[in-house]
Write a protein that holds these residues in place. Structure first.
Motif, mmCIF file in Angstrom:
data_model
loop_
_atom_site.group_PDB
_atom_site.id
_atom_site.type_symbol
_atom_site.label_atom_id
_atom_site.label_comp_id
_atom_site.label_asym_id
_atom_site.label_seq_id
_atom_site.Cartn_x
_atom_site.Cartn_y
_atom_site.Cartn_z
ATOM 1 N N ARG A 76 -2.883 -0.054 -6.226
ATOM 2 C CA ARG A 76 -2.562 1.141 -5.418
ATOM 3 C C ARG A 76 -3.704 2.176 -5.430
ATOM 4 N N GLU A 112 4.984 -2.775 -8.520
ATOM 5 C CA GLU A 112 3.575 -2.886 -8.951
ATOM 6 C C GLU A 112 2.926 -4.225 -8.605
ATOM 7 N N ARG A 127 -5.459 10.259 -1.126
ATOM 8 C CA ARG A 127 -4.825 11.564 -1.402
ATOM 9 C C ARG A 127 -5.824 12.546 -2.007
ATOM 10 N N VAL A 167 -4.386 4.366 -2.191
ATOM 11 C CA VAL A 167 -3.454 5.482 -1.955
ATOM 12 C C VAL A 167 -3.959 6.714 -2.722
ATOM 13 N N LYS A 168 -4.355 6.479 -3.965
ATOM 14 C CA LYS A 168 -4.813 7.594 -4.810
ATOM 15 C C LYS A 168 -6.121 8.176 -4.292
ATOM 16 N N ARG A 182 -2.982 -2.503 2.582
ATOM 17 C CA ARG A 182 -3.717 -1.216 2.629
ATOM 18 C C ARG A 182 -3.514 -0.290 1.426
ATOM 19 N N VAL A 183 -2.612 -0.600 0.506
ATOM 20 C CA VAL A 183 -2.457 0.263 -0.677
ATOM 21 C C VAL A 183 -3.599 0.034 -1.668
ATOM 22 N N GLY A 184 -4.312 -1.088 -1.497
ATOM 23 C CA GLY A 184 -5.441 -1.394 -2.376
ATOM 24 C C GLY A 184 -4.995 -1.979 -3.707
ATOM 25 N N ILE A 218 2.624 -6.063 -4.886
ATOM 26 C CA ILE A 218 1.391 -6.330 -4.132
ATOM 27 C C ILE A 218 1.284 -7.816 -3.800
ATOM 28 N N GLY A 226 3.624 1.861 -3.540
ATOM 29 C CA GLY A 226 3.126 1.511 -2.207
ATOM 30 C C GLY A 226 2.662 2.715 -1.422
ATOM 31 N N ASP A 227 3.108 2.806 -0.163
ATOM 32 C CA ASP A 227 2.690 3.903 0.718
ATOM 33 C C ASP A 227 3.587 5.126 0.607
ATOM 34 N N ARG A 270 -6.506 4.362 5.838
ATOM 35 C CA ARG A 270 -6.509 3.052 5.161
ATOM 36 C C ARG A 270 -5.613 2.168 6.015
#
Lengths: 312, 274
Positions: free
Chosen positions: A47, B47, A54, A50-51, A42-44, B51, B80-81, A65
């Motif tokens: 990432r 990074e 936000r 996430v961006k 889910r961070v894509g 992933i 990450g989250d 997400r």
């Protein structure tokens, strides 16, 4: 902006991150739901989810997400439902969760790569979807995958020799002192650069001549996509399509549904945005920023719509 | 246990730590009848490697939980989250995050002892934290980064290759020199670059743990040097070469699980911890 980790769904097996504005959210605003890009959690990619989450939460949107069943941290389903049925069902559970806990009535579905297909299919099936955001939709049959691989291989070796080896004194020294692998250089230049260029050019010419109906084996799927685009337009569910510059997915989309893109863009039901200097997974930070700006700008329309509604 | 979960998949998801630097955590609860007194914190790489290995890490945690270990997976600050953007000031932040995760697991599972496991940079950071804390029961180092300088060079080459392969126009892409401002989606502050350049597990002066496992796909000189160094520090070190997919650099859509490597690490941990 705040983030909360949630377990939701019928059996509480779906894992997601809920990103919310610091101020009380406007319940008439749609919530944004992001679908996994392929098997990336889910961070894509890089990432970016996430961006995006936000940035959108700072604008007032609630963003979820989450991981589809069997992807990321969500457990695999025990009911053996095929993927094409389990994705809409997982999406339904996400929508129900947002409706029950946050009073949300409308949604924007979004996704990268395979996630864009999920976002599109869910939108076609659920009238509560107010807009769809499709980012770097790729895919296609094996011939397109081979075309894509050849383009990239040819490009890689061109850059390797053009920007790497040719400017390296060490490589030149090896070349002139007999310590280079001449066979490997010849293979890379002839096969990996030149021959791949010939094959990719002939693929493009063949497709351009054949036209969209013969450029894919998946005629029925393309028909369904075209019908879906028109159905969403009729339902007043605008589509944002974002591509990295020069991607094979963009070429394929333009070949197969180019006339619909043009028609729906003219009717302001669809927008196509192309990000320069971006790869498929938005490795460069500047490309991530550009993507965030495009998505923010697209979602701003819903913010303005909501402000007008609340003034009545 | 919720009947809809398979053993090891019964999880809690949450944020922990100070609110401005909150960390995402996922706690794998072992089946009650098998629960051990020792927990395991899994330290991720960063990074692109983070992933790509996500699925393997989840499987690692599930397998540990199935044999009774309470397990905490977490994301470092700025990854990450977890909270934070890409520009993390230095590796000390991530080492502090590992320590915070150890405390969180101890409190959450009411545990007296904790083991650490990590892949690539996660292994290097876990080793440094263990040497600093001196209370880590066991340390599983999977394909550890031994020299930060060499690791940085690897990332630079990977980043360059990625741009050459994927970017249709590399003319105006940021230069990738010895002090890049970004690599593979990670913003590199000067402090972070300096920390990478100074990272060297061979300079550790304290034994990180009484029991250490070093495991890798192919035997490398750097891992052998690390083995010799830890032996000199009088740690009980086991070195294993177990073939498996390079999950940290393979295509993320392959999402491979290195079954034999995970099995070897879980078996080793089961032996060294109660």
């Amino acid at each position: 902006m705040s983030e909360r980790a949630v377990l939701f769904g019928r059996n509480k097996t779906l894992v997601g991150i809920l990103t919310e504005p610091d101020f009380p959210p406007d319940p008439s605003l749609p919530a944004v739901v992001l679908f996994n890009g392929g098997l990336i959690h889910r961070v894509g990619p890089s990432r970016v989810y996430v961006k995006l989450a936000r940035r959108l939460a700072q604008m007032g949107f609630i963003v979820l997400r989450f991981d589809l069943s069997g992807i990321g941290d969500s457990s695999a389903r025990l009911d053996n439902l095929p993927f094409e049925q389990s994705v809409p069902d997982d999406a339904q559970q996400a929508f129900d969760y947002l409706a029950r806990t946050r009073g949300i009535k409308r949604f924007i579905t979004a996704g990268h790569c395979a996630g864009s297909l999920h976002a599109f299919r869910v939108a076609m099936q659920d009238n509560r979807v107010a807009s769809v955001i499709l980012i770097n939709s790729e895919g296609g049959e094996d011939s397109w995958k081979a075309y894509d691989r050849r383009r990239k291989t040819s490009r890689y070796y061109e850059n390797y020799y053009g920007k790497g080896a040719l400017t390296s004194s060490d490589k030149w020294r090896k070349f002139f002192t007999g310590r280079a692998s001449y066979r490997s250089i010849a293979r890379n230049v002839v096969q990996n650069i030149l021959w791949n260029k010939v094959l990719t050019l002939s693929f493009r010419v063949k497709n351009a001549v054949a036209g969209r109906h013969r450029a894919t084996q998946y005629g029925a799927q393309i028909k369904a996509i075209v019908e879906g685009m028109h159905a969403l337009a009729q339902r007043n569910t605008p589509i944002l399509i974002v591509y990295s510059q020069g991607s094979s997915g963009l070429q394929r989309t333009q070949l197969l549904v180019g006339s619909e893109l043009h028609e729906l863009s003219a009717a302001e039901k669809l927008k196509l945005e192309i990000i320069p200097q971006a790869d498929h997974t938005f490795t460069l930070l500047a490309s991530q920023e550009k993507l965030a700006q495009i998505v923010e700008s697209w979602c701003r329309a819903f913010n303005q719509e909501s402000a007008v509604m609340s003034s009545y | 246990m919720n009947q809809s979960h398979l053993p090891g998949e019964d999880v809690e998801v949450f944020y922990f730590g100070p609110s401005e630097k909150s960390l995402f955590g996922i706690f794998h609860r072992p089946p009650p009848q098998t629960a051990r007194q020792t927990g395991v914190v899994l330290c991720p790489p960063i990074e692109q490697e983070y992933i790509r290995c996500h699925r393997a890490y989840r499987q690692w945690a599930i397998r540990l939980a199935r044999v009774g270990f309470p397990v905490l997976r977490f994301d470092y600050y700025g990854t990450g989250d977890s909270a934070g953007d890409d520009a993390v000031q230095g590796l000390s932040q991530w080492r502090a995050d590992i320590s915070a995760a150890v405390e969180e697991l101890k409190n959450r599972g009411r545990l007296s002892a904790v083991c650490l496991g990590g892949l690539r940079l996660g292994a290097a950071l876990a080793s440094q934290v263990a040497a600093e804390r001196r209370d880590i029961t066991g340390l599983a180092l999977w394909e550890p980064v031994v020299s930060g300088q060499e690791y940085l060079q690897e990332l630079i080459e990977w980043h360059q290759d990625k741009l050459w392969y994927f970017l249709s126009d590399v003319q105006n892409a940021p230069e990738t020199n010895d002090r890049p401002s970004e690599l593979l989606g990670l913003a590199l502050t000067p402090a972070m670059l300096d920390d990478f350049n100074q990272l060297n597990l061979l300079s550790t002066t304290q034994p990180p743990a009484d029991r250490i496992l070093i495991i890798e796909n192919n035997a490398t000189e750097s891992a052998k040097e690390l083995l010799a160094h830890f032996e000199k520090l009088e740690s009980g070190v086991l070195y294993k070469v177990v073939a498996g997919p390079r999950v940290w650099s393979d295509d993320p859509d392959k999402a491979l699980v290195p079954h034999e490597v995970l099995q070897a690490m879980v078996a080793w941990m089961s032996e060294v911890a109660e």
